[in-house]
Enzyme design. Structure first.
Site, short mmCIF file in Angstrom:
data_model
loop_
_atom_site.label_atom_id
_atom_site.label_comp_id
_atom_site.label_asym_id
_atom_site.label_seq_id
_atom_site.Cartn_x
_atom_site.Cartn_y
_atom_site.Cartn_z
N ARG A 1 0.93 -1.49 -0.02
CA ARG A 1 0.02 -0.03 0.14
C ARG A 1 0.98 1.20 0.04
NH1 ARG A 1 -3.51 -3.05 3.34
NH2 ARG A 1 -2.40 -2.60 5.04
N CYS B 1 -5.32 -18.61 15.70
CA CYS B 1 -6.05 -18.52 16.87
C CYS B 1 -7.29 -19.27 16.79
CB CYS B 1 -6.19 -16.89 17.09
SG CYS B 1 -4.86 -15.70 16.96
N TYR C 1 14.56 -5.36 10.19
CA TYR C 1 13.41 -5.11 11.11
C TYR C 1 13.14 -6.61 11.76
CZ TYR C 1 13.60 -0.43 9.47
OH TYR C 1 13.97 0.90 9.52
#
Ligand code: FAD
Length: 552
Positions: free
Chosen positions: A21, A42, A278
């Site tokens: 984006r 989950c 990162y």
């Protein structure tokens, strides 16, 4: 710009979508070891329990869709083997063909997650013993369930362990939960977990606290779990839910800085010790938002948000990650337990000053059908009133209160702000004085000195000769049904006429059922010149603290 991302689920997929984006021109390569990207780990326990019926629903986005919508170069069943930081390239192994090749990067985001721990217990690799991280694990467990499982043992009473227990019971499987510590849900304070332990027992789950698996042995019918205490449990299925460890091998081998508990060390911009790399998600060491201490917090929300932030920073924006406050919630058999911020035990361990209050309201107006009790524990700074943490347990409405308090913690609010908090109210949703306001009133009254309070635990733990005079201000029938040993009963409505029965040379610790009548009684006695304190949260808090460990 060529961005390479390792790991394609919560943190990695969020980073990839955000990166696209931000830049239509960037080359974005997403490398994922398993066959799936962006799947709902989950939801796995609920798929296994049959609540989620379609496996496909767990695949939030397929690799094809990621390619089509985000123009990403998605490489599933590919594993990054090593990172060459000097040449800025990684070595990738295509797991299907075993071919190895190199891929360069300008910026690299590590999102490899955390792997379930498999403790080195004899027999731990026997068939029928599983951990649960991804869809492949779920497929294996499902295949075992389909073979017919009558007895199961879940080792570890954390969030995933509890969710698995519920879903195994849903299959009609006789389930034992084995936990090394003396409580379930370790991040919470023990008394707040007592209602969860109680509801496990009510559902027929055998809960063994302070117990551990020492060995697994094969039998003709499946397995025997040999317990440290000498007990033996027959099972056809064992789920290990004893925690996770950060997947840090790539980072370690590449010489990146690593924290004491194995998490990849990052700064507030999620940059590792190499400015071109990162790291996000379960693999990193975060800073605890409340305590400022390094922490490992494996949760989906932080991983997703960190992915976005790392992508922002790769593309030249300067976005800080504020830290993680560990907001978490779990549902078990219709009970809900949730936490945000620091627990009492964490604050004690760090020797950080705090005060706490308990309130036991209903989640909405008591007169409206369906009112359910919840217990809310609030921890705050004794000087400023800043909220440090909160926990809640009950039924409906627990999640909402913890979310409100999570925001309050992020905003640096105090208990005085909670008194003033304006929350949506109609009888089926809340109360004109919401449990959040109630916790604020009790805590603020304490700090202002209007409502002297003592912690039940401290009073009960004190040696008999140092204990205050215990005054129970409930009705005689409530008193007879159960009371704190040594207490004298004078109902609050008779108190003003019976002051002569109370000592003036001793502190008087008052309690009622939840704290409200105790507050009024404290005000009456203080104004009559007695040294009186209210036991916060009343008899209900006492019962929580006194609850036995095994399913108590
Ligand atoms: P992951 O989602 O684990 O993704 C990491 C990916 O990296 C993996 O798919 C792995 O295959 C891949 N990978 C690793 N190394 C390499 C490599 N060298 N090369 C290529 N690929 C690699 N959290 C909540 O907040 N709420 C919940 O209700 C909840 N329930 C959960 C239930 C279960 C059963 C599980 C397993 C977890 C649950 N979690 C929950 C935790 C949550 O899923 C994780 O915190 C989150 O997924 C972490 O995201 P991540 O991107 O760091 O790692």
């Amino acid at each position: 710009m060529k961005l390479l991302i390792i790991g394609g689920v919560a943190g990695g997929a969020s980073a990839a979508a955000r990166a696209r984006r931000l830049s239509e021109d960037a080359q974005i390569v997403l490398v994922e070891r398993s066959g799936d990207v962006s799947f709902a780990n989950c939801g796995l326990p609920y798929y296994l329990g049959g609540e989620i019926t379609e496996r496909g629903k767990l695949l939030l986005v397929t690799p094809e869709r990621m390619r089509a919508r985000f123009n990403l170069d998605v490489r599933t069943r590919c594993e990054v083997q090593s990172i060459d930081r000097v040449a800025r390239k990684v070595r990738i192994r295509d797991l299907a063909s075993a071919r190895e090749y190199e891929e360069t990067y300008d910026k690299l985001i590590l999102a490899p997650g955390a792997a379930p721990l498999r403790p080195p217990i004899p027999g731990v690799d026997l068939p029928g013993i599983f951990t649960l991280r991804n869809l492949q694990d779920a497929d294996h467990i499902k295949a075992r369930l389909d073979q017919g499982v009558r007895q199961a043992v879940v080792v570890g009473a954390g969030f995933i362990g509890l969710e698995m227990v519920e879903n195994l019971v849903r299959h009609g499987i006789s389930t034992t939960l084995v936990e090394l510590q003396d409580q379930v849900l370790l991040p919470l304070d023990r008394e707040m977990t007592a209602p969860v332990a109680k509801c496990l027992a009510a559902e027929g789950v055998k809960l063994l606290l302070g117990e551990s698996a020492a060995a697994f042995e094969p039998t003709s019918d499946g397995l025997t779990v040999c317990l440290k205490s000498g007990g033996r449990l027959a099972a056809q299925l064992v789920i290990l839910g004893v925690g996770v460890k950060p997947e840090n091998k790539l980072a370690v081998d590449a010489g990146l800085a690593i924290g004491a508990r194995g998490g990849i060390r990052v700064n507030e911009y999620l940059e590792t010790s190499d400015p071109d790399i990162y790291a996000v998600g379960d693999a990193i060491e975060v800073v605890d938002f409340v305590t400022g201490q390094p922490a490992q917090v494996p949760l989906a929300g932080p991983a997703n948000r960190q992915g976005r932030i790392a992508a922002d920073n790769c593309f030249g924006r300067t976005v800080r990650y504020r830290g993680t406050q560990g907001t978490a919630v779990v549902g078990v058999f219709g009970r809900t337990a949730a936490i945000t911020g620091a627990s009492e035990k964490t604050l004690r361990r760090l020797q950080r000053p705090f005060r706490m209050v308990y309130v036991h309201p209903t989640q909405h107006a008591g007169y409206y059908p369906g009112a359910e009790a919840l217990t809310l524990k609030l921890l705050f700074d004794p000087q400023s009133g800043r909220i440090l943490g909160a926990q809640a347990v009950g039924g409906a409405g627990v999640d909402k209160r913890i979310d409100v308090l999570a925001v309050a913690i992020q905003a640096g609010m105090t208990v005085f702000d909670l008194e003033e908090m304006e929350l949506a109210y109609a009888p089926q949703y809340g109360s004109a004085k919401d449990p959040i306001n109630m916790a604020g009133f009790v805590a603020a009254n304490l700090l202002r000195g209007d409502h002297p309070q003592a912690d039940v635990a401290a009073v009960v733990a004190a040696p008999a000769e140092q204990r205050p005079f215990l005054l129970d201000v409930r009705t005689p029938s409530e008193f007879t049904a159960g009371n704190i040993p040594g207490a004298v009963n004078i109902p609050v409505d008779e108190l003003r006429s019976r002051l002569g029965e109370l000592p003036r040379d001793r502190e008087i610790a008052i309690y009622c059922q939840v704290g409200q009548r105790g507050y009024l009684a404290t005000r009456i006695l203080c104004q009559a010149g007695f040294a009186a304190v209210n036991l916060g949260g009343g008899y209900k808090t006492y019962q929580l603290l006194a609850a036995g460990t095994n399913g108590g």
